[in-house]
Enzyme design. Structure first.
Site, mmCIF file in Angstrom:
data_model
loop_
_atom_site.group_PDB
_atom_site.id
_atom_site.type_symbol
_atom_site.label_atom_id
_atom_site.label_comp_id
_atom_site.label_asym_id
_atom_site.label_seq_id
_atom_site.Cartn_x
_atom_site.Cartn_y
_atom_site.Cartn_z
ATOM 1 N N ASN A 16 98.909 51.282 61.015
ATOM 2 C CA ASN A 16 99.124 51.966 62.266
ATOM 3 C C ASN A 16 99.149 50.141 63.199
ATOM 4 O O ASN A 16 98.660 49.163 62.554
ATOM 5 C CB ASN A 16 97.785 52.644 62.818
ATOM 6 C CG ASN A 16 97.968 53.705 62.268
ATOM 7 O OD1 ASN A 16 98.886 54.390 61.651
ATOM 8 N ND2 ASN A 16 96.525 54.499 62.089
ATOM 9 N N ALA A 47 96.247 50.621 55.276
ATOM 10 C CA ALA A 47 96.214 49.205 55.539
ATOM 11 C C ALA A 47 95.182 48.333 55.552
ATOM 12 O O ALA A 47 94.919 47.150 54.999
ATOM 13 C CB ALA A 47 97.311 48.894 56.650
ATOM 14 N N GLU A 145 95.010 59.979 56.330
ATOM 15 C CA GLU A 145 96.014 59.810 57.483
ATOM 16 C C GLU A 145 97.459 59.946 57.143
ATOM 17 O O GLU A 145 98.269 59.139 57.671
ATOM 18 C CB GLU A 145 95.800 58.147 58.172
ATOM 19 C CG GLU A 145 94.442 58.160 59.084
ATOM 20 C CD GLU A 145 94.214 56.901 59.652
ATOM 21 O OE1 GLU A 145 94.917 55.841 59.565
ATOM 22 O OE2 GLU A 145 93.357 56.893 60.762
ATOM 23 N N ASN A 198 81.457 59.433 55.640
ATOM 24 C CA ASN A 198 80.377 58.882 56.549
ATOM 25 C C ASN A 198 79.528 60.083 56.670
ATOM 26 O O ASN A 198 79.895 61.314 56.353
ATOM 27 C CB ASN A 198 80.906 58.456 57.992
ATOM 28 C CG ASN A 198 81.993 59.488 58.690
ATOM 29 O OD1 ASN A 198 81.691 60.516 58.464
ATOM 30 N ND2 ASN A 198 82.515 58.952 59.231
ATOM 31 N N GLY A 238 75.993 54.390 59.115
ATOM 32 C CA GLY A 238 76.300 53.484 60.505
ATOM 33 C C GLY A 238 75.076 52.660 60.574
ATOM 34 O O GLY A 238 74.833 51.961 59.442
ATOM 35 N N GLY A 241 72.844 52.227 57.374
ATOM 36 C CA GLY A 241 73.160 51.691 56.034
ATOM 37 C C GLY A 241 73.851 52.778 55.341
ATOM 38 O O GLY A 241 74.950 53.465 55.665
ATOM 39 N N ASP A 271 86.322 50.758 56.857
ATOM 40 C CA ASP A 271 87.453 50.470 55.938
ATOM 41 C C ASP A 271 87.030 49.126 55.090
ATOM 42 O O ASP A 271 87.239 49.093 53.928
ATOM 43 C CB ASP A 271 88.808 50.033 56.554
ATOM 44 C CG ASP A 271 88.959 51.648 57.256
ATOM 45 O OD1 ASP A 271 89.052 52.515 56.967
ATOM 46 O OD2 ASP A 271 89.814 51.272 58.449
ATOM 47 N N GLY A 306 88.956 44.344 66.831
ATOM 48 C CA GLY A 306 89.969 44.692 65.994
ATOM 49 C C GLY A 306 89.575 45.079 64.736
ATOM 50 O O GLY A 306 88.351 44.895 64.219
ATOM 51 N N SER A 310 89.468 41.348 62.292
ATOM 52 C CA SER A 310 88.064 41.086 62.044
ATOM 53 C C SER A 310 87.585 40.855 60.437
ATOM 54 O O SER A 310 86.444 40.759 60.227
ATOM 55 C CB SER A 310 87.390 42.370 62.859
ATOM 56 O OG SER A 310 87.466 43.565 62.069
HETATM 57 O O1 RIB Z 1 89.415 53.069 60.584
HETATM 58 C C1 RIB Z 1 89.793 52.265 61.629
HETATM 59 C C2 RIB Z 1 91.278 52.643 61.475
HETATM 60 O O2 RIB Z 1 91.551 53.846 61.990
HETATM 61 C C3 RIB Z 1 92.086 52.056 62.849
HETATM 62 O O3 RIB Z 1 92.533 50.562 62.575
HETATM 63 C C4 RIB Z 1 92.990 52.897 63.261
HETATM 64 O O4 RIB Z 1 94.136 52.661 63.104
HETATM 65 C C5 RIB Z 1 92.807 54.317 62.395
HETATM 66 O O5 RIB Z 1 93.328 54.416 61.626
#
Ligand code: RIB
Length: 335
Positions: A16, A47, A145, A198, A238, A241, A271, A306, A310
């Site tokens: 994305n 990604a 996704e 989560n 979150g 932990g 992620d 970001g 990040s």
């Molecule tokens: O998990 C964070 C991601 O969720 C973001 O980068 C956004 O693109 C969504 O896919």
């Protein structure tokens, strides 16, 4: 698997462009708020996890699709700079690259709306095309996704490798991070090896309330029964932990607290945790060691704006590890 082997991971998932509005506080339903700033970042759960794994020291291969707009090449170049092998990323004609509309509040909290774009054009045939590469990997990571059929095709491809497994054969771990959750994409029982959820996803998948570490352990017990033998469930909480439960002799839930850092943007923290955790498990680390590394990695991520912008390099995580807590049995003493 021997320790310190460089693991080879495949991520089949989304790519994305993240369009981010920084706000004083997240808007309520029906409310308009003025943004404090606007940023564009590279993101997408697939990604992101591929980038984190590469930066943490894995060979990382991404199967995905971008659109034929200006964002597609930007996304691929960014991933390649992070060290991700994008040779299995294709371009959809006449379709925009996936996008995410993100608002980030002052404490780093966020809301995310995802527009599938080219991610929605991935099909089971893309998984079949990646089958030879998939069989060479130590783990295959997926999120929700991409269309259901893609998740189910990966589960099926890995299940077939288990079926074929002779003395010399082996199948990759199937790692599922079912986000954003929908029941229709959940693979059949006994096909997932590692489930990372989560608290909200754990709640949706079990119908149990998940607010505390003990709630998470209870949900993990329920979810572990749906995995392949020897599986692992990790529930992230979150600021509280994470809790992990493994199908081993002890079946003792492990808890690791989150690190106390100044969060500016939590986007991509989940992620980071997932990509780093799986890189470490596949390098032969114990669950306790992998949880600690993943927690330190996520702590670095939330201190910067970001998603992919990040993510930490391995050396940065190792610096943070000096301050990271140990994972310990949920009700046991903590060092
Ligand atoms: O998990 C964070 C991601 O969720 C973001 O980068 C956004 O693109 C969504 O896919």
């Amino acid at each position: 698997m021997s320790k310190d082997k460089t693991p080879r991971l495949m991520v089949i998932g989304s790519i994305n462009i993240d369009l981010v509005a920084d706000v004083e506080r997240l808007p309520r339903e029906g409310e308009t708020v003025q943004a404090l700033g606007f940023q564009q970042h590279l993101g997408g759960k697939g990604a992101n996890q591929a980038a984190v794994a590469a930066l943490a020291g894995a060979e990382s291969v991404l199967v995905g699709r971008v659109g034929d707009d200006v964002f597609g090449p930007q996304a691929v170049q960014g991933l390649e700079r992070a060290g991700v092998d994008c040779s299995l990323v294709t371009t959809a004609a006449g379709t925009p690259t996936g996008a995410a509309m993100i608002t980030v509040g002052r404490r780093g909290e966020n809301t995310i709306v995802v527009v599938a774009g080219a991610n929605g054009t991935l099909t089971a045939a893309d998984v079949e095309r990646a089958a030879a590469e998939l069989a060479r990997c130590d783990a295959v990571l997926m999120q929700f996704e991409v269309p259901d059929e893609v998740v189910l095709a990966a589960a099926d491809a890995i299940a077939r490798l288990h079926g074929d497994e002779g003395d010399a054969g082996r199948a990759p771990l199937f790692v599922l991070n079912p986000s954003p959750y929908r029941a229709s994409a959940v693979p059949p029982p006994g096909t997932v090896d590692v489930l990372v959820v989560n608290e909200l996803e754990a709640q949706e998948m079990t119908g149990l309330p998940v607010e505390t570490a003990h709630d998470a352990a209870e949900a993990a017990r329920r979810l572990l029964r749906t995995l392949r033998e020897g599986g692992h469930v990790v529930v992230t909480l979150g600021e509280d932990g994470a809790v992990a439960l493994s199908d081993d002799e002890e079946r003792t839930p492990l808890h690791i607290p989150a690190m106390n850092v100044q969060a500016v943007d939590t986007t991509g923290a989940g992620d980071t945790f997932t990509g780093a955790l799986i890189r470490e498990l596949c390098a032969g680390r114990s669950m306790a060691e992998a949880l600690r590394f993943a927690t330190a990695a996520a702590a670095v991520t939330v201190t910067r704006p970001g998603a992919q912008s990040s993510f930490p390099r391995r050396a940065e995580v190792e610096d943070m590890l000096a301050r990271a807590p140990e994972a310990a049995p949920l009700d046991g003493p903590r060092r």
